[in-house]
Motif scaffolding. Structure first.
Motif, PDB file in Angstrom:
ATOM      1  N   THR A  75       1.370  -8.014  34.906  1.00 55.68           N
ATOM      2  CA  THR A  75       1.805  -8.117  36.292  1.00 55.68           C
ATOM      3  C   THR A  75       2.445  -6.826  36.772  1.00 55.68           C
ATOM      4  O   THR A  75       3.049  -6.792  37.821  1.00 55.68           O
ATOM      5  CB  THR A  75       2.819  -9.245  36.422  1.00 55.68           C
ATOM      6  N   VAL A  76       2.327  -5.783  35.968  1.00 55.48           N
ATOM      7  CA  VAL A  76       3.000  -4.546  36.338  1.00 55.48           C
ATOM      8  C   VAL A  76       2.112  -3.745  37.288  1.00 55.48           C
ATOM      9  O   VAL A  76       0.932  -3.545  37.028  1.00 55.48           O
ATOM     10  CB  VAL A  76       3.333  -3.727  35.079  1.00 55.48           C
ATOM     11  N   GLU A  77       2.702  -3.325  38.388  1.00 56.95           N
ATOM     12  CA  GLU A  77       1.964  -2.598  39.394  1.00 56.95           C
ATOM     13  C   GLU A  77       1.796  -1.138  38.974  1.00 56.95           C
ATOM     14  O   GLU A  77       2.692  -0.534  38.402  1.00 56.95           O
ATOM     15  CB  GLU A  77       2.738  -2.653  40.703  1.00 56.95           C
ATOM     16  N   LEU A  89       4.676   5.341  36.159  1.00 55.49           N
ATOM     17  CA  LEU A  89       4.887   4.194  35.277  1.00 55.49           C
ATOM     18  C   LEU A  89       6.182   3.481  35.656  1.00 55.49           C
ATOM     19  O   LEU A  89       7.054   4.070  36.283  1.00 55.49           O
ATOM     20  CB  LEU A  89       4.909   4.670  33.821  1.00 55.49           C
ATOM     21  N   PRO A  90       6.303   2.201  35.287  1.00 50.75           N
ATOM     22  CA  PRO A  90       7.512   1.466  35.685  1.00 50.75           C
ATOM     23  C   PRO A  90       8.789   2.094  35.125  1.00 50.75           C
ATOM     24  O   PRO A  90       8.750   2.738  34.075  1.00 50.75           O
ATOM     25  CB  PRO A  90       7.294   0.071  35.097  1.00 50.75           C
ATOM     26  N   GLU A 143       7.988  -6.323  29.554  1.00 47.39           N
ATOM     27  CA  GLU A 143       6.602  -6.044  29.905  1.00 47.39           C
ATOM     28  C   GLU A 143       6.453  -4.599  30.404  1.00 47.39           C
ATOM     29  O   GLU A 143       5.501  -3.907  30.053  1.00 47.39           O
ATOM     30  CB  GLU A 143       6.181  -7.033  30.992  1.00 47.39           C
ATOM     31  N   ASP A 144       7.440  -4.152  31.192  1.00 48.82           N
ATOM     32  CA  ASP A 144       7.405  -2.794  31.719  1.00 48.82           C
ATOM     33  C   ASP A 144       7.348  -1.772  30.594  1.00 48.82           C
ATOM     34  O   ASP A 144       6.601  -0.799  30.640  1.00 48.82           O
ATOM     35  CB  ASP A 144       8.655  -2.521  32.565  1.00 48.82           C
ATOM     36  N   GLU A 145       8.192  -1.996  29.591  1.00 46.46           N
ATOM     37  CA  GLU A 145       8.248  -1.047  28.479  1.00 46.46           C
ATOM     38  C   GLU A 145       6.947  -1.065  27.682  1.00 46.46           C
ATOM     39  O   GLU A 145       6.445  -0.031  27.257  1.00 46.46           O
ATOM     40  CB  GLU A 145       9.458  -1.364  27.594  1.00 46.46           C
ATOM     41  N   GLN A 146       6.401  -2.276  27.518  1.00 46.16           N
ATOM     42  CA  GLN A 146       5.136  -2.403  26.791  1.00 46.16           C
ATOM     43  C   GLN A 146       4.022  -1.649  27.514  1.00 46.16           C
ATOM     44  O   GLN A 146       3.259  -0.908  26.897  1.00 46.16           O
ATOM     45  CB  GLN A 146       4.777  -3.895  26.638  1.00 46.16           C
ATOM     46  N   VAL A 147       3.964  -1.834  28.825  1.00 49.65           N
ATOM     47  CA  VAL A 147       2.919  -1.168  29.613  1.00 49.65           C
ATOM     48  C   VAL A 147       3.055   0.346  29.498  1.00 49.65           C
ATOM     49  O   VAL A 147       2.078   1.061  29.269  1.00 49.65           O
ATOM     50  CB  VAL A 147       3.003  -1.608  31.092  1.00 49.65           C
TER      51      VAL A 147
END
Lengths: 627, 91
Positions: free
Chosen positions: A55-57, A75-76, A86-90
């Protein structure tokens, strides 16, 4: 300001033989001003997409350099590369080239807050271990200098074995270092001694040592941040100011937007008439003018409200107040089992649930986030306004209640807002006690220093969101408008448009009549309800088309036609139905995307429809003998 | 610097009373998050003001203000610093 000179030119000896970078990732912690830097570097050459499966934009843009264009991926905002969120994973996946559909970046631009350097160096250590060429931008140089801080950029670059530059995203200074970094292609960092992340004390000691080597002196926190907080977070003044802010935003959405909306409505109507007059009368003219143009105009007129909402949110967020608002809202939100971070999305939902649901991304706890997504559509969004206005104008006589301040119509409108809010509260309680029960999530909120918001950054946000909104009007809404038009104009009888009674719309309306008759609705309202599943406001246009096509009511105003067809009880049932029902395909689509499953949108749609139907049923059956 | 070696939990600190974080007893994810906001063993921390929201409090740490709920803060053990040491500034 001599220290603004980048140190990366000193590393540019390998010259033009190396191929320049193609893809660069922009990494940085939240509140480091990363977005401002991104906007500075890419201007309006941006596009937004979602990373697949999450869901990360993903914001990406291009930087123009002398040797061509370079893609910059924003990046987030993350505190660390250890994937806890999730942000860190992305971020980690993109940097390692493991994100499908995204090319592995061949360099990194790391944005750190120069006024909080020691803390942010920990992220630098993690990023440098990736062994990608990395440019470190120490942002907020303006605040650093005005508040008496300083740092030796060259010494820091020596310590980190990577080019470092002091920049100010707000003022746009120091960013030529990015051009140099790209043109001269800084080498991969050589192996340096970095702390082991599992040892917090060791990490801190390393960061402190590096800070010392770079003669870093932290600026004095600006005095007015302390002063403003003593008012904004005051035990009594805090909540009062908070309420005033919320009411002002609200009031602005309606009062400031109204004249512009009226103007736009007038223009769009004139445009439609002009279009009609310049086309040969017939089925194509009707399709374009009555179908496409009218349907899309009905939605586009909400643009001023969207612009004002995001203007307000932009100012609140960029100034740093929104973090304080979340702190103040935390107590009430805690009672619902949520936390202060749910407040911002819920406030946005008063304009539109779609951006609100996208704004839930800042909520770290997954269950809290889903609960917020599920209750957001109960907030009275601007699409309900035309429906409420239509019914109120037809059924509520305009009397004064409280002198000139509050009339009967405004009071009814206000109570509809309250009804939606109460439904949200009740649903949140239900969800958090059963379906989404979780340990209270820790509320950890960094309170950044207050800063003057810049028109540039607020403006970019408005452009970004308006574009998304207009895209929706141009695709989904356009499609449905044409569909509704087709249903009311087909099947052709001997090549002629049939009477409304014989159209597909009427057939469909009559088919659902048994289900809606107990609510006091006739088949025309039924067609309106069905068409409004696409977007609530569509019912106004649909009813207009239906009553306009009916010889018995074609000369009447819509309100009079409605009064003829709907009892008072039926009108109450209709507004209650709209207060609770999930009549919005865009919201469902965004819920599906954000929760990454069909389960939640299906549950939400069923729950809201059942609630809406039952409340409308009770209302009509209780009030049917009135009048 | 004179250290008053009384240990207590973060929520017990008076407003403005400086202390040094000793232990953080929270699940890894939360502890990690706090670490990156500057709340980790060895760091000076000072409660600034009790927020309007009852058990929420703003702490000054490493040049930043961080708001924590009581239920999070009570898992952080700190060592009070004597007033004299606390007022000598810097860290």
């Amino acid at each position: 300001m001599g220290s603004l000179v980048s140190s990366c030119c000193s590393k540019s000896s390998d010259g033009p033989t190396a191929t320049p970078f193609r893809t660069i990732a922009l990494v940085g912690p939240p509140n480091s001003g990363k977005t401002t830097v991104f906007n500075r570097l890419t201007g309006l050459r941006q596009k937004v997409a979602n990373f697949p499966g999450v869901t990360v934009e993903q914001h990406s843009g291009t930087i123009k350099t002398e040797s061509g264009e370079v893609q910059l991926i924003d990046l987030p905002g993350i505190y660390s590369l250890v994937p806890h969120s999730e942000d860190e994973q992305v971020t980690l996946d993109v940097l390692n080239g493991e994100m499908p559909g995204t090319t592995k970046p061949d360099a990194i631009i790391l944005v750190l807050d120069s006024t909080n350097l020691t803390r942010h160096l920990l992220l630098a250590a993690e990023v440098l271990t990736l062994r990608l060429p990395c440019l470190i931008l120490l942002n907020m140089a303006d605040s650093l200098h005005t508040n008496g801080g300083s740092v030796d950029v060259l010494a820091l670059a020596r310590e980190l074995h990577a080019p470092v530059a002091l920049v100010s995203g707000v003022e746009g200074t120091g960013l030529e270092s990015v051009q140099n970094f790209i043109e001269f292609r800084a080498p991969e960092p050589t192996e340096i001694h970095l702390p082991v992340m599992q040892d917090p004390r060791g990490c801190r000691e390393w960061a402190t040592r590096v800070g010392k080597q770079a003669s870093y002196s932290r600026p004095v926190p600006p005095i007015w941040t302390k002063r403003l907080d003593s008012v904004f977070l005051h035990r009594w003044f805090g909540p009062v100011i908070f309420l005033l802010v919320v009411i002002t935003v609200f009031q602005a959405i309606f009062t400031l937007a109204q004249p512009v909306t009226d103007l736009m409505t007038a223009w769009l109507e004139t445009g439609g008439r002009w279009l009609g007059a310049h086309m040969t009368p017939g089925i194509l003219q009707s399709l374009i003018v009555d179908g496409a143009w009218k349907g899309v105009s009905a939605v586009v007129v909400f643009l001023p409200q969207i612009v004002i909402l995001f203007f307000a949110i932009g100012i609140l967020e960029d100034s740093g107040y929104l973090a304080r608002a979340a702190v103040i809202a935390d107590r009430s939100m805690a009672k619902l089992g949520l936390n202060g971070k749910s407040f911002i999305p819920l406030l946005s939902a008063y304009a539109c649930a779609v951006p609100a649901i996208m704004a839930t991304r800042t909520i770290e706890n997954k269950r809290d986030r889903i609960a917020t997504i599920l209750i957001a559509p109960f907030m009275t969004c601007s699409a309900r306004l035309p429906v409420y206005t239509m019914i109120i104008a037809a059924f509520i006589p305009d009397h004064r209640l409280l002198g000139p301040i509050l009339g009967t119509r405004a009071a009814v409108m206000l109570s509809l807002y309250v009804v939606g809010f109460l439904a949200a509260l009740m649903t949140a309680r239900l969800l958090k006690s059963f379906v989404l029960r979780s340990k209270p999530s820790p509320f950890i909120m960094e309170l950044p220093c207050y800063r003057m918001p810049t028109m540039r950054s607020v403006g970019m946000r408005i452009v970004d969101r308006s574009k998304a909104f207009l895209m929706r009007a141009g695709t989904v809404i356009l499609f449905v408008s044409i569909l509704v038009w087709a249903l009311t104009h087909l099947p052709l009888k001997n090549g002629e448009v049939p009477a409304l009674e014989n159209s597909y719309a009427a057939t469909a309306g009559h088919a659902i009549e048994p289900a809606i008759a107990p609510l006091g609705f006739n088949w025309k309202i039924g067609v309106g309800l069905v068409s409004s599943i696409v977007a609530r406001e569509v019912i106004v246009g649909t009813l207009g088309t239906l009553y306009g096509a009916d010889p018995a009511s074609e000369s009447m105003r819509l309100q009079d036609a409605l009064r003829r067809d709907l009892s008072f009880g039926g009108a109450v049932a209709l507004v209650l139905f709209f207060a609770f029902a999930m009549q919005c395909v865009s919201t469902l689509a965004v819920v599906r995307r954000e929760t990454n499953s069909w389960r939640w949108p299906v549950l939400q749609f069923s729950y809201m429809t059942v609630l809406a139907y039952s409340c409308a049923l009770i209302a009509f059956q209780t009030l049917r003998h009135l009048h | 610097m004179i250290f008053n070696t009384i240990m207590c939990i973060l929520t017990e600190l008076e407003e403005g009373q400086a202390a040094v974080v000793e232990e953080v007893h929270l699940e890894t994810r939360v502890a990690h998050r706090l670490f990156h906001l500057g709340v980790s063993p060895g760091v000076r921390i000072k409660p600034m003001r009790r927020g309007p929201a009852g058990n929420l409090r703003v702490y000054h740490v490493e040049g930043t203000d961080v708001a924590l709920r009581g239920e999070t803060a009570k898992h952080i053990v700190v060592r009070r610093l004597a007033i004299a040491a606390a007022e000598s500034g810097g860290d």
